[in-house]
Design an enzyme around this catalytic site. Structure first.
Site, PDB file in Angstrom:
ATOM      1  N   ARG A   1       2.343 -11.866  -0.349  1.00  0.00           N
ATOM      2  CA  ARG A   1       1.079 -12.492   0.298  1.00  0.00           C
ATOM      3  C   ARG A   1       0.320 -13.523  -0.373  1.00  0.00           C
ATOM      4  O   ARG A   1       0.744 -14.079  -1.267  1.00  0.00           O
ATOM      5  CB  ARG A   1       0.277 -10.763   0.284  1.00  0.00           C
ATOM      6  CG  ARG A   1       0.435  -9.182   0.342  1.00  0.00           C
ATOM      7  CD  ARG A   1      -0.089  -9.523   1.803  1.00  0.00           C
ATOM      8  NE  ARG A   1       0.086  -8.831   1.706  1.00  0.00           N
ATOM      9  CZ  ARG A   1      -0.543  -6.975   3.458  1.00  0.00           C
ATOM     10  NH1 ARG A   1      -1.614  -8.185   3.775  1.00  0.00           N
ATOM     11  NH2 ARG A   1      -0.225  -5.900   3.543  1.00  0.00           N
TER      12      ARG A   1
ATOM     13  N   ASP B   1      -9.935  -9.380   9.266  1.00  0.00           N
ATOM     14  CA  ASP B   1      -8.878  -8.402   9.117  1.00  0.00           C
ATOM     15  C   ASP B   1      -9.843  -6.945   9.087  1.00  0.00           C
ATOM     16  O   ASP B   1      -9.290  -5.681   9.459  1.00  0.00           O
ATOM     17  CB  ASP B   1      -8.337  -8.139   7.401  1.00  0.00           C
ATOM     18  CG  ASP B   1      -7.558  -7.157   7.248  1.00  0.00           C
ATOM     19  OD1 ASP B   1      -7.209  -6.409   8.327  1.00  0.00           O
ATOM     20  OD2 ASP B   1      -7.798  -6.405   5.953  1.00  0.00           O
TER      21      ASP B   1
ATOM     22  N   CYS C   1       0.641  -6.924  13.328  1.00  0.00           N
ATOM     23  CA  CYS C   1       0.643  -7.033  14.631  1.00  0.00           C
ATOM     24  C   CYS C   1       0.480  -8.613  14.705  1.00  0.00           C
ATOM     25  O   CYS C   1      -0.492  -8.742  15.874  1.00  0.00           O
ATOM     26  CB  CYS C   1      -0.320  -6.210  15.336  1.00  0.00           C
ATOM     27  SG  CYS C   1       0.932  -4.218  14.870  1.00  0.00           S
TER      28      CYS C   1
ATOM     29  N   LYS D   1      -9.255  -1.821   1.969  1.00  0.00           N
ATOM     30  CA  LYS D   1      -8.542  -1.184   2.648  1.00  0.00           C
ATOM     31  C   LYS D   1     -10.170   0.354   1.954  1.00  0.00           C
ATOM     32  O   LYS D   1     -10.078   1.334   3.154  1.00  0.00           O
ATOM     33  CB  LYS D   1      -7.593  -0.577   2.634  1.00  0.00           C
ATOM     34  CG  LYS D   1      -7.173  -1.755   3.182  1.00  0.00           C
ATOM     35  CD  LYS D   1      -7.057  -2.165   4.267  1.00  0.00           C
ATOM     36  CE  LYS D   1      -5.947  -3.650   4.669  1.00  0.00           C
ATOM     37  NZ  LYS D   1      -6.294  -4.026   6.358  1.00  0.00           N
TER      38      LYS D   1
ATOM     39  N   HIS E   1     -10.402  -1.959  11.383  1.00  0.00           N
ATOM     40  CA  HIS E   1      -9.715  -2.279  10.961  1.00  0.00           C
ATOM     41  C   HIS E   1      -9.513  -3.697  12.288  1.00  0.00           C
ATOM     42  O   HIS E   1      -8.551  -3.278  13.392  1.00  0.00           O
ATOM     43  CB  HIS E   1      -9.202  -1.447  11.315  1.00  0.00           C
ATOM     44  CG  HIS E   1      -7.205  -2.459  10.558  1.00  0.00           C
ATOM     45  ND1 HIS E   1      -6.312  -2.112  10.724  1.00  0.00           N
ATOM     46  CD2 HIS E   1      -7.152  -3.408   9.490  1.00  0.00           C
ATOM     47  CE1 HIS E   1      -5.381  -2.283   9.681  1.00  0.00           C
ATOM     48  NE2 HIS E   1      -6.306  -3.461   9.473  1.00  0.00           N
TER      49      HIS E   1
ATOM     50  N   SER F   1      -0.992  -2.774  11.074  1.00  0.00           N
ATOM     51  CA  SER F   1      -1.124  -3.956  10.832  1.00  0.00           C
ATOM     52  C   SER F   1       0.035  -4.369  10.801  1.00  0.00           C
ATOM     53  O   SER F   1       1.116  -4.197  11.938  1.00  0.00           O
ATOM     54  CB  SER F   1      -0.400  -3.154   9.125  1.00  0.00           C
ATOM     55  OG  SER F   1      -2.061  -2.390   8.645  1.00  0.00           O
TER      56      SER F   1
ATOM     57  N   TYR G   1      -1.068  -3.895  -7.068  1.00  0.00           N
ATOM     58  CA  TYR G   1      -0.798  -4.243  -5.915  1.00  0.00           C
ATOM     59  C   TYR G   1      -1.888  -4.304  -4.244  1.00  0.00           C
ATOM     60  O   TYR G   1      -2.607  -3.065  -4.409  1.00  0.00           O
ATOM     61  CB  TYR G   1       0.234  -3.822  -5.587  1.00  0.00           C
ATOM     62  CG  TYR G   1       1.035  -5.232  -4.623  1.00  0.00           C
ATOM     63  CD1 TYR G   1       1.832  -5.951  -4.995  1.00  0.00           C
ATOM     64  CD2 TYR G   1       0.676  -4.870  -3.326  1.00  0.00           C
ATOM     65  CE1 TYR G   1       1.997  -7.083  -3.816  1.00  0.00           C
ATOM     66  CE2 TYR G   1       1.474  -6.278  -2.692  1.00  0.00           C
ATOM     67  CZ  TYR G   1       2.291  -6.852  -2.523  1.00  0.00           C
ATOM     68  OH  TYR G   1       2.602  -8.211  -2.367  1.00  0.00           O
TER      69      TYR G   1
ATOM     70  N   ARG H   1       0.885  -0.895  -0.063  1.00  0.00           N
ATOM     71  CA  ARG H   1      -0.081   0.106   0.326  1.00  0.00           C
ATOM     72  C   ARG H   1       0.880   1.576  -0.461  1.00  0.00           C
ATOM     73  O   ARG H   1       1.788   1.278   0.424  1.00  0.00           O
ATOM     74  CB  ARG H   1      -0.599  -0.145   0.969  1.00  0.00           C
ATOM     75  CG  ARG H   1      -1.706  -0.798   1.225  1.00  0.00           C
ATOM     76  CD  ARG H   1      -3.037  -0.618   2.173  1.00  0.00           C
ATOM     77  NE  ARG H   1      -2.108  -0.999   3.795  1.00  0.00           N
ATOM     78  CZ  ARG H   1      -1.965   0.356   4.422  1.00  0.00           C
ATOM     79  NH1 ARG H   1      -1.167   1.253   4.578  1.00  0.00           N
ATOM     80  NH2 ARG H   1      -1.578  -0.282   5.416  1.00  0.00           N
TER      81      ARG H   1
HETATM   82  C1  OXD Z   1      -2.973  -4.062   6.033  1.00  0.00           C
HETATM   83  C2  OXD Z   1      -3.020  -5.225   5.392  1.00  0.00           C
HETATM   84  O1  OXD Z   1      -2.232  -3.138   6.039  1.00  0.00           O
HETATM   85  O2  OXD Z   1      -4.352  -5.978   6.054  1.00  0.00           O
HETATM   86  O3  OXD Z   1      -3.555  -3.779   7.299  1.00  0.00           O
HETATM   87  O4  OXD Z   1      -2.883  -5.697   4.671  1.00  0.00           O
HETATM   88 MN    MN Z   2      -5.123  -4.641   8.179  1.00  0.00          MN
END
Ligand code: OXD
Ligand code: MN
Length: 600
Positions: free
Chosen positions: A381, A288, A265, A221, A241, A263, A212, A70
């Protein structure tokens, strides 16, 4: 042409976009398996995808090195005023941004097909779900959207001739000349031409130049968090989130927990956790995003708006997350991971050494211990179907949602924050969410190693409006008449001793904390009141192997001096950012916390 819809507004919008972007063809996606395989063939024929002999129905893609994650500094909330976007979002005036982006969109799909993807975020027919239509020139996006959302004709049927949808426009931003093909290279634009733009008042998303993840799979998102958070504010619900998990006791009683962590964690790991405590079961509802609405019974019901997992591959192993590993056995899209000689994937932290020579994510030969860099990009990913996950809960698609009993906040905090503490009220819980932060572990983005990056409710990159107003929204929800609010907890799996030793093993052992939270939701486990909230009484959390009584005392200690520094940081560097928009209730909690610490 025979169109699969008679939705006039939608047809007009598609025609307008096609006229601007001049694709060679326009295709409406039906969401079928045949369509998925056709897209796979397009990607294989252009050399952008690689088949994986070892994994049925799975492909590997490699992106360009400038298109691997991102792009937060190219992501915009183009609300009418800068103040409405707030201090934590990038803002450009919407009229100006549209002019810039229209110039980029002009002719940008030449030589490509424009795919119209009707998709539903959430089970079709749920009154919490929303419909989006993504226009894209990327077969990779079509395939990923098939996995991550519900796509196709059934969505158009639900939309009818005048239903509401969120328009999501996407192009990789690389037109093809006559006879030109991608020739094995992932298409995208240069960094300074990438724009991930949101027009919140219009509920509109425009993305250009990146193929991406969250930049391109616009349901995730962009829609499910940034635009949905604005809708949630206006309509009185929550777009968060958060993972959603179901925990069932040995007696067969189930409770539902939603958890927000910044993100990287370990949300996916917690959502798919295998408990180490006998008789307990954890199942996955989402990993997520959670959309939550109060039901007529006053409970907060959550759905997972997604249908798949777009998970970080490196670090995922049979030890850290066996359910994720089995989710990617088949039907999976891998992006930017290593390729083995026998046609399988490999990444750092997969739990076994690289089998021989690999091809790394950049397409170069790579040998473990000899070659430079990593085989997989750290943000490599997997895109996997939720229905292929062994721990998926049988009711994960219940259109009503699941009733949330507890909300957890957390982050990577080597010091100060105890293993678990509980809010005394919803407002206190909102305060906890507002101060979430994660320790900076590597020198990046000019941030000081060891300092805390505040990421309120883990929504910093995902809140589609002024975060001060977002805090107000949380407080307001708690004041709705007749609501039964979930309990709120702050957890921290990442405590270390001064010598660097981890105090808590994490992963499956986190089930011990979930068990305690379950008991709290039943009004059972005992607590101790402290200046920061309720802490488990001694013995309420069972000790994992390798954790001593002394370690547990340390894990649950209230570090008064550490918390005083925390308060000082929030007072000086965090809350003032939001100026007048910062709720006075949260300032009052900060004052209260400070005076309690001073008396401790
Ligand atoms: C993030 C994801 O960056 O879920 O939070 O990819
Ligand atoms: Mn996320």
């Amino acid at each position: 042409m025979n169109l699969p819809t008679n939705h006039k507004k939608l047809i007009e919008w598609v025609n307008e976009c096609a006229a601007l972007m001049t694709p060679d063809a326009v295709e409406w996606c039906d969401g079928s398996e045949a369509e998925y395989q056709r897209m796979a063939k397009v990607a294989l024929d252009s050399g952008v995808a690689i088949p994986l002999k070892k994994r049925p129905n799975s492909l590997l893609f490699r992106s360009q090195p400038n298109d691997v994650a991102r792009v937060e500094n190219r992501t915009y909330i183009a609300s009418k005023t800068k103040d409405d976007a707030g201090p934590t979002n990038n803002w450009i005036d919407p009229v100006e941004l549209k002019t810039t982006m229209k110039a980029l969109y002009k002719g940008c799909m030449k030589g490509r097909t424009l795919y119209v993807i009707p998709f539903s975020m959430g089970p079709i027919g749920s009154d919490i779900s929303k419909i989006g239509i993504e226009l894209t020139d990327s077969p990779y996006v079509v395939m990923n959207m098939h996995i991550m959302t519900r796509v196709g004709t059934k969505v158009l049927e639900a939309l009818g001739s005048d239903g509401e949808y969120i328009p999501c426009l996407h192009s990789v931003g690389q037109p093809l000349e006559e006879g030109e093909s991608d020739n094995g290279l992932w298409p995208c634009a240069e960094l300074d031409k990438k724009y991930i733009a949101h027009f919140p008042e219009e509920r509109l998303i425009w993305s250009f130049g990146s193929g991406y993840g969250g930049n391109a799979l616009l349901g995730k998102k962009c829609l499910a968090l940034r635009i949905a958070s604005v809708q949630a504010r206006d309509e009185g619900w929550m777009a968060e989130h958060m993972l959603i998990l179901k925990i069932t006791s040995p007696e067969g009683v189930s409770k539902y927990v939603a958890a927000a962590f910044p993100s990287a964690c370990g949300k996916t790991n917690l959502a798919m956790l295998v408990p180490t405590i006998p008789g307990w079961k954890v199942e996955t509802v989402g990993d997520d995003i959670a959309w939550m609405k109060f039901g007529s019974d006053g409970k907060l019901y959550a759905i997972n708006p997604e249908a798949g997992f777009f998970g970080v591959a490196p670090g995922t192993s049979m030890d850290s997350n066996p359910n994720a590993m089995h989710s990617v056995d088949k039907d999976t899209i891998f992006t930017n991971v290593g390729l083995t000689e026998d046609g399988d994937i490999w990444w750092e932290g997969i739990g076994y050494p690289a089998p021989g020579k690999l091809i790394d994510w950049k397409g170069n030969e790579w040998e473990q211990g000899k070659s430079e860099g990593t085989a997989a990009h750290p943000n490599g990913r997997f895109t996997a179907k939720a229905s292929n996950c062994p721990s998926i809960a049988s009711n994960w698609e219940d259109p009503k949602g699941v009733p949330i009993d507890a909300i957890l906040f957390g982050g990577r905090r080597p010091s100060t924050i105890p293993l678990v503490h509980e809010a005394e009220s919803w407002e206190h819980g909102t305060f906890m969410g507002s101060i979430v932060g994660s320790e900076i572990t590597a020198a990046a983005l000019d941030l000081k190693v060891g300092s805390v990056r505040r990421d309120p409710m883990a929504m910093l990159p995902f809140c589609g409006y002024n975060m001060g107003d977002y805090f107000h929204h949380w407080i307001n929800l708690g004041q709705k008449p007749g609501v039964q609010l979930p309990k709120v907890f702050f957890v921290n799996w990442f405590r270390k001793m001064a010598d660097g030793r981890w105090l808590w093993p994490g992963f499956g052992e986190n089930s011990r904390v979930l068990e305690y939270i379950f008991h709290r939701c039943e009004g059972k486990a005992k607590t101790v009141d402290t200046p920061i909230g309720k802490i488990p009484a001694k013995g309420e959390i069972s000790l994992p192997k390798g954790v001593s009584e002394a370690d547990m005392d340390e894990l649950l200690k209230v570090d008064v001096e550490g918390w005083k520094k925390e308060v000082a940081d929030i007072r000086a560097n965090h809350y003032p950012k939001f100026g007048e928009r910062m709720p006075k209730e949260l300032w009052a909690f900060l004052d209260r916390l400070e005076s309690r610490l001073n008396q401790a």
